[in-house]
Motif scaffolding. Structure first.
Motif, PDB file in Angstrom:
ATOM      1  N   ARG A   1       0.879  -1.295  -0.191  1.00 30.71           N
ATOM      2  CA  ARG A   1      -0.023  -0.184  -0.206  1.00 30.71           C
ATOM      3  C   ARG A   1       1.022   1.460   0.102  1.00 30.71           C
ATOM      4  O   ARG A   1       0.907   1.772   0.817  1.00 30.71           O
TER       5      ARG A   1
ATOM      6  N   VAL B   1      -1.134   4.810   0.538  1.00 28.64           N
ATOM      7  CA  VAL B   1      -1.805   5.216   1.788  1.00 28.64           C
ATOM      8  C   VAL B   1      -1.254   6.168   2.635  1.00 28.64           C
ATOM      9  O   VAL B   1      -0.077   6.244   2.730  1.00 28.64           O
ATOM     10  N   THR B   2      -2.065   6.852   3.474  1.00 26.39           N
ATOM     11  CA  THR B   2      -1.458   7.730   4.465  1.00 26.39           C
ATOM     12  C   THR B   2      -0.480   6.981   5.643  1.00 26.39           C
ATOM     13  O   THR B   2      -1.281   5.770   5.848  1.00 26.39           O
TER      14      THR B   2
ATOM     15  N   ALA C   1      -3.179   5.757   8.041  1.00 26.89           N
ATOM     16  CA  ALA C   1      -3.762   4.251   7.439  1.00 26.89           C
ATOM     17  C   ALA C   1      -3.032   3.293   7.633  1.00 26.89           C
ATOM     18  O   ALA C   1      -3.514   2.160   8.030  1.00 26.89           O
TER      19      ALA C   1
ATOM     20  N   ALA D   1      -5.678   9.385  -5.349  1.00 24.82           N
ATOM     21  CA  ALA D   1      -6.163   8.148  -4.853  1.00 24.82           C
ATOM     22  C   ALA D   1      -6.126   7.137  -5.888  1.00 24.82           C
ATOM     23  O   ALA D   1      -6.450   7.217  -7.084  1.00 24.82           O
TER      24      ALA D   1
ATOM     25  N   TYR E   1      -7.768   2.444  -2.818  1.00 21.21           N
ATOM     26  CA  TYR E   1      -7.958   2.438  -1.411  1.00 21.21           C
ATOM     27  C   TYR E   1      -8.257   3.879  -1.025  1.00 21.21           C
ATOM     28  O   TYR E   1      -7.606   4.664  -0.667  1.00 21.21           O
TER      29      TYR E   1
ATOM     30  N   ASP F   1      -8.449   5.644   2.248  1.00 22.55           N
ATOM     31  CA  ASP F   1      -6.952   5.722   2.870  1.00 22.55           C
ATOM     32  C   ASP F   1      -5.770   6.544   2.114  1.00 22.55           C
ATOM     33  O   ASP F   1      -4.942   7.149   2.461  1.00 22.55           O
ATOM     34  N   ASP F   2      -5.979   6.718   0.805  1.00 16.01           N
ATOM     35  CA  ASP F   2      -5.169   7.421  -0.239  1.00 16.01           C
ATOM     36  C   ASP F   2      -5.327   8.793   0.188  1.00 16.01           C
ATOM     37  O   ASP F   2      -4.281   9.708   0.187  1.00 16.01           O
TER      38      ASP F   2
END
Length: 289
Positions: free
Chosen positions: A164, A167-168, A171, A257, A260, A263-264
Motif C-alpha cells: 500500500r 496510503v497515508t 492508514a 487516490a 483505496y 486511505d489514499d
C-alpha cells in the motif's frame, strides 16, 4: 470528537462486532469495508458525519473482532445475508450504504432483493463485473504471497507499506493496530487470512458473484460512484457503463487516490461523501414537507 461505541451481536451463527458514531435517531449510514479490512477503517469519515448521521461500521465475518467462520463461507451471498441480519437487528427501515471494493459488491448483492431499503448507495471504487482488471490480479497475487506471521511490528509495517505505497501513514498505523495482533511472540492477522484468501482465489470457479448489473439498474435511490483517479481496479469505461445503466448514478474521481480511496486521500473522500449524503438527506426532507 464524537464518541465511538463498540457493540456485539450474534447474527447467522457468528458473533459480530460493529462500531457506531452519532445519534441513533438520525439517518443511518452503514459502511462496509473491503476484503482484508475492518469497520474502524471508516472512523475518520464517521467523525465528519456523526453530527447529522448515525454511522454504523461492522467488522464483516472473519475480520476485526467478528468471529471467523468455521465453514469458511466468505462469499457475496453470505455477506449480503449478514448485512440483512444487521439491518434487521438495528431495526432500520431505510438506510444509506457505503461499500468499498468487496463491501460495494456485498451491498449490491443485498440490493438484488432489498433495494427498496436503500436511501442511497455510495460505491467506493467498486461495481459490477470487477473480474479481469489489473487490480484483481494484484489482489489475487497479494493473497497468494502474504505471510501468515511476522517477527515484529516493524516487519509487519514494512509489509503493509510495500503493498500500500500510496496510503497515508495514519492508514498504515490503523492497519497495524486493527488488522494484526501479537500471539506467541509473532505478529499475526486478526482476520482469517487463509480462509478469506482461499475463497477469493477460488471464487470464480467455485461460487462466482451474482450478476450485479440488475441490482444497479433496479435501484430507485441516488447512487454515487467514487473512483480513485489512479485506480487499477475500477476502470473509467465501467464507470461510464454504470452511469448509463441507471440515471440515478453519478460518478466522481478522487485525485491522488488509487483503489483505496479513503486511505489514499481521506480529505477529498470525506468531503465528497459528506456533500453527497447532505444533498440526498436534504432532498428526502424536502420531499416529506
Amino acid at each position: 470528537m464524537h464518541r465511538e461505541q463498540s457493540s456485539f451481536v450474534y447474527l447467522n451463527g457468528l458473533r459480530f462486532h460493529y462500531l457506531t458514531w452519532g445519534d441513533p435517531g438520525r439517518p443511518m449510514l452503514i459502511c462496509l469495508h473491503g476484503l482484508r479490512s475492518y469497520g474502524r477503517t471508516f472512523a475518520g469519515l464517521a467523525q465528519t458525519l456523526a453530527d447529522r448521521f448515525y454511522v454504523v461500521a461492522p467488522d464483516q465475518r472473519g475480520r476485526g473482532e467478528t468471529d471467523w467462520d468455521p465453514a469458511r463461507n466468505y462469499f457475496a451471498d453470505q455477506y449480503a445475508a449478514d448485512l440483512g441480519a444487521l439491518v434487521d437487528h438495528l431495526r432500520a427501515e431505510t438506510l444509506h450504504v457505503l461499500g468499498h471494493s468487496m463491501g460495494g459488491i456485498n451491498a449490491l448483492t443485498y440490493a438484488l432483493t432489498h433495494g427498496q431499503r436503500f436511501a442511497s448507495l455510495i460505491l467506493e471504487d467498486s461495481g459490477p463485473e470487477a473480474d479481469g482488471s489489473a487490480g484483481i490480479e494484484r489482489i489475487l497475487k497479494e493473497l497468494k504471497t502474504t505471510p501468515l506471521s511476522f517477527d515484529d511490528l516493524d516487519k509487519a509495517r514494512a509489509f503493509w507499506r510495500s503493498i500500500r505505497p500510496n496510503v497515508t501513514d495514519a492508514a498504515i498505523e490503523s492497519r497495524i493496530t486493527h488488522s494484526m495482533k501479537a500471539v506467541g511472540g509473532k505478529i499475526v492477522w486478526r482476520h482469517d487470512q487463509l480462509g478469506i484468501g482461499k475463497c477469493r482465489i477460488e471464487q470464480a470457479s467455485v461460487r462466482p458473484n451474482p450478476d450485479l448489473w440488475p441490482a444497479l439498474s433496479g435501484l430507485a435511490c441516488p447512487v454515487l460512484v467514487l473512483r480513485g483517479a489512479n485506480s487499477d481496479y475500477l476502470d473509467p469505461a465501467r464507470v461510464q457503463r454504470m452511469c448509463e445503466t441507471n440515471p440515478r448514478v453519478v460518478a466522481q474521481e478522487i485525485e491522488g487516490a488509487g483503489h483505496y480511496v479513503h486511505d489514499d486521500n481521506p480529505v477529498s473522500f470525506n468531503r465528497a461523501v459528506g456533500a453527497f449524503l447532505d444533498r440526498v438527506a436534504g432532498a428526502r426532507d424536502a420531499g416529506r414537507r
